[in-house]
Write a protein that holds these residues in place. Structure first.
Motif, mmCIF file in Angstrom:
data_model
loop_
_atom_site.group_PDB
_atom_site.id
_atom_site.type_symbol
_atom_site.label_atom_id
_atom_site.label_comp_id
_atom_site.label_asym_id
_atom_site.label_seq_id
_atom_site.Cartn_x
_atom_site.Cartn_y
_atom_site.Cartn_z
ATOM 1 N N ILE A 413 -12.572 -8.166 14.221
ATOM 2 C CA ILE A 413 -11.177 -7.950 13.816
ATOM 3 C C ILE A 413 -11.077 -6.662 13.000
ATOM 4 O O ILE A 413 -10.176 -5.837 13.211
ATOM 5 C CB ILE A 413 -10.652 -9.153 13.020
ATOM 6 N N ALA A 414 -11.993 -6.482 12.042
ATOM 7 C CA ALA A 414 -11.977 -5.277 11.216
ATOM 8 C C ALA A 414 -12.147 -4.019 12.066
ATOM 9 O O ALA A 414 -11.604 -2.957 11.736
ATOM 10 C CB ALA A 414 -13.074 -5.345 10.161
ATOM 11 N N ALA A 415 -12.904 -4.131 13.158
ATOM 12 C CA ALA A 415 -13.155 -2.960 14.007
ATOM 13 C C ALA A 415 -11.942 -2.546 14.826
ATOM 14 O O ALA A 415 -11.920 -1.443 15.379
ATOM 15 C CB ALA A 415 -14.326 -3.251 14.949
ATOM 16 N N ALA A 416 -10.930 -3.425 14.907
ATOM 17 C CA ALA A 416 -9.785 -3.136 15.772
ATOM 18 C C ALA A 416 -9.062 -1.862 15.352
ATOM 19 O O ALA A 416 -8.665 -1.049 16.197
ATOM 20 C CB ALA A 416 -8.814 -4.322 15.761
ATOM 21 N N LYS A 417 -8.893 -1.666 14.037
ATOM 22 C CA LYS A 417 -8.159 -0.476 13.589
ATOM 23 C C LYS A 417 -8.955 0.812 13.799
ATOM 24 O O LYS A 417 -8.399 1.798 14.297
ATOM 25 C CB LYS A 417 -7.738 -0.654 12.135
ATOM 26 N N LEU A 461 -19.150 -10.303 2.870
ATOM 27 C CA LEU A 461 -18.913 -8.868 3.057
ATOM 28 C C LEU A 461 -18.177 -8.600 4.369
ATOM 29 O O LEU A 461 -17.316 -7.712 4.441
ATOM 30 C CB LEU A 461 -20.239 -8.110 3.043
ATOM 31 N N ALA A 462 -18.521 -9.362 5.408
ATOM 32 C CA ALA A 462 -17.831 -9.198 6.688
ATOM 33 C C ALA A 462 -16.349 -9.538 6.541
ATOM 34 O O ALA A 462 -15.482 -8.838 7.099
ATOM 35 C CB ALA A 462 -18.473 -10.093 7.751
ATOM 36 N N ALA A 463 -16.046 -10.607 5.796
ATOM 37 C CA ALA A 463 -14.640 -10.961 5.563
ATOM 38 C C ALA A 463 -13.929 -9.873 4.766
ATOM 39 O O ALA A 463 -12.767 -9.540 5.036
ATOM 40 C CB ALA A 463 -14.551 -12.304 4.841
ATOM 41 N N LEU A 464 -14.614 -9.298 3.789
ATOM 42 C CA LEU A 464 -14.010 -8.223 2.983
ATOM 43 C C LEU A 464 -13.795 -6.951 3.789
ATOM 44 O O LEU A 464 -12.982 -6.101 3.403
ATOM 45 C CB LEU A 464 -14.896 -7.931 1.769
ATOM 46 N N SER A 465 -14.518 -6.820 4.896
ATOM 47 C CA SER A 465 -14.348 -5.610 5.708
ATOM 48 C C SER A 465 -12.957 -5.539 6.337
ATOM 49 O O SER A 465 -12.491 -4.445 6.693
ATOM 50 C CB SER A 465 -15.416 -5.551 6.809
ATOM 51 N N VAL A 466 -12.284 -6.683 6.473
ATOM 52 C CA VAL A 466 -10.940 -6.674 7.069
ATOM 53 C C VAL A 466 -9.941 -5.965 6.155
ATOM 54 O O VAL A 466 -9.299 -4.986 6.571
ATOM 55 C CB VAL A 466 -10.495 -8.111 7.413
ATOM 56 N N PRO A 467 -9.759 -6.412 4.880
ATOM 57 C CA PRO A 467 -8.848 -5.641 4.012
ATOM 58 C C PRO A 467 -9.357 -4.240 3.709
ATOM 59 O O PRO A 467 -8.552 -3.323 3.492
ATOM 60 C CB PRO A 467 -8.753 -6.496 2.742
ATOM 61 N N ALA A 468 -10.691 -4.052 3.698
ATOM 62 C CA ALA A 468 -11.225 -2.714 3.466
ATOM 63 C C ALA A 468 -10.796 -1.760 4.581
ATOM 64 O O ALA A 468 -10.444 -0.596 4.331
ATOM 65 C CB ALA A 468 -12.748 -2.764 3.372
ATOM 66 N N THR A 469 -10.814 -2.248 5.820
ATOM 67 C CA THR A 469 -10.368 -1.427 6.942
ATOM 68 C C THR A 469 -8.892 -1.059 6.807
ATOM 69 O O THR A 469 -8.492 0.068 7.117
ATOM 70 C CB THR A 469 -10.603 -2.167 8.273
#
Length: 527
Positions: A413-417, A461-469
């Motif tokens: 999901i984070a990679a989508a943007k 950390l993987a979950a935090l990558s979503v708002p970080a993105t």
């Protein structure tokens, strides 16, 4: 309620083994299924800003259609007019073309059309992000990376085992139902605590789980059920080419989008149209199909129902899938779909299904923990000084598979943007399975005790990558749906709490446990 002890024991064994066989697959199905409750918001969050001009007003849609069909006549066979537009529907008009693949398989390419401010036709292949579709496929296929026709029967078998687990678990719980109904005893007896949590989750979500199990079986064996119905109650329908129908009316034009919406409002005022599908059916006859919803009724699709209209007059000709206009049989069939998708009752039902889906995933996780704890105590009573290989393998899979699923979905999901317009379902699938296999492999190498805390930290950390993105791409991809980032932050916080508890368990738990970092095998305790 009194149930004979031998019967309870038998069903306890059935419940345990059936749960072990199906539990990990069901975790993936329920976790991914919970996310699909917000499939449209996720699609809006992940889709990059469109490079097309803004959608033309609905009044100018016929002009757009005429321009597209003149430049791309192949679109006349099947194109859609979107009455409601947004990031997930960036154009007023779309159509698909087939891309032939190996083995007779065909992939689809979607085209999007708009009119620039100076009236020039714009056509592009940039559309909504496919990441939400991938999550839905993971849900449908219990995480299996196989073709749909191969994965669905396997999913059906898992659903059958799931049904057996529900029934046997209820029988096991009956003798202590009243005494332990609200009991969640938190203390040093970890097995008792997990058993209480497991029982409470299972009992209070029992109707939901029965619905999920039975409807999943119907979806998995949908074709077989209809084949059997056809054999029992009637012959097969005639071939398409043999079906007679009126010839196209050359002197009459197909009703445009404005006419379709006006006629639909007259005949079904409660139905809210979202999309109009134009095409060519049998013998070259034009077709018009409207997708939409009515909040008062359940829907045949995950988010939409369907109606068929006469292409020239706009009269309703097919309402089998139209909410509020179905006959008894069609409404009954639709109820199975609506109960599974949770597409009735608006936002309250969707949030309820989301929470029940997360609780269901946790139910299967606690079931595995209970089996591992019970096996440890049984082996210790039998005089074993080491955990058996089966117990260790299950503990490793209980760590690697659920955390790999959660982390894999978060990362893809984070990679989508960052992927932007180049995103494809295949690319998102590679990201998900790379993370999933890496987590499972790490658990196999490190063992359940070490991998438990390490992978929990990595999953947070993987979950935090979503708002970080979202923060890193704000310039190119302004945030439009904060709920995706908000839920990811809550997930990361919960995982960090679990990380702390798991680390404490590894240091201070029973020395002969598979969760202990430095097990001290006390052979002298035998006898």
């Amino acid at each position: 309620m009194k149930v004979r002890t031998d019967i309870v024991k038998m069903y306890k064994e059935i419940h345990g083994w059936v749960g072990i066989v199906s539990g990990l697959a069901l975790f993936i199905a329920f976790y991914a299924g919970a996310i699909t409750m917000f499939e449209e918001p996720l699609q809006r969050w992940a889709t990059p800003p469109a490079q097309l001009a803004p959608p033309v007003p609905l009044e100018r849609t016929q002009e757009l259609i005429d321009r597209v069909l003149a430049a791309h006549p192949e679109a006349a066979d099947d194109y859609q007019v979107h009455l409601q537009t947004g990031p997930e529907r960036p154009a007023r008009m779309t159509w698909e073309t087939d891309l032939p693949g190996g083995g007779g398989h065909h992939e689809h390419e979607i085209w999007y059309a708009a009119l620039s401010p100076d009236g020039a036709l714009q056509v592009t292949r940039q559309g909504p992000s496919p990441v939400a579709e991938l999550v839905d496929v993971l849900h449908q296929q219990v995480g299996l990376p196989f073709p749909h026709e191969v994965a669905m029967p396997i999913m059906g078998a898992v659903a059958l085992l799931y049904t057996i687990a529900i029934v046997s678990g209820l029988i096991v719980l009956l003798p202590s139902l009243v005494k332990d109904l609200f009991a969640v005893r938190i203390g040093r007896n970890v097995k008792r605590m997990w058993l209480d949590v497991h029982n409470v989750l299972g009992l209070f979500s029992l109707p939901f789980h029965l619905i999920m199990a039975l409807t999943a079986i119907i979806f998995a064996f949908h074709d077989q059920f209809y084949d059997a119905q056809g054999a029992a109650f009637g012959g097969a329908p005639p071939p398409e080419a043999a079906v007679a129908g009126p010839a196209p009316e050359a002197d009459r034009s197909v009703l445009g989008p404005m006419g379709v919406t006006a006629r639909l409002a007259e005949q079904a005022p409660g139905f809210q149209p979202v999309e109009i599908g134009y095409g060519v059916g049998r013998n070259g006859i034009p077709t018009v199909r409207v997708s939409g919803r009515d909040e008062r009724y359940g829907l045949r699709g995950p988010t939409l129902g369907f109606a068929e209209l006469d292409p020239y007059t706009g009269d309703l000709t097919g309402t089998d899938y139209m909410p509020g206009h179905q006959d008894g049989w069609s409404a009954t069939v639709t109820s199975f779909f609506a109960l599974h998708f949770g597409n009735f009752g608006g936002a309250p039902v969707r949030w309820s299904y989301f929470l029940l889906g997360i609780a269901g995933a946790f139910l299967f996780y606690t079931g595995n923990l209970l089996w591992i704890e019970s096996r440890r105590r049984r082996e210790r009573k039998a005089g074993a000084v080491q955990q058996t290989r089966s117990t260790k393998v299950l503990a490793v899979l209980t760590v690697g598979v659920p955390l790999g699923c959660v982390a894999g979905i978060s990362v893809t999901i984070a990679a989508a943007k960052p992927f932007g317009a180049s995103a494809t379902e295949g690319l998102h699938s590679v990201v998900y399975y790379a993370v999933f296999l890496a987590f499972t492999g790490w658990a196999l190498v490190r063992g359940a005790s070490r991998a438990g805390s390490e992978l929990l930290a990595a999953t947070a950390l993987a979950a935090l990558s979503v708002p970080a993105t979202t923060l890193l791409t704000m310039g190119l991809h302004p945030p439009v749906v904060p709920i995706v980032d908000f839920l990811s932050l809550i997930l990361a916080f919960a995982l960090l709490i679990m990380f702390r508890r798991t680390a404490l368990r590894a240091r201070g738990g029973p020395a002969d446990s598979v969760w202990a970092n430095t097990p001290q095998l006390a052979a002298t305790q035998q006898g």
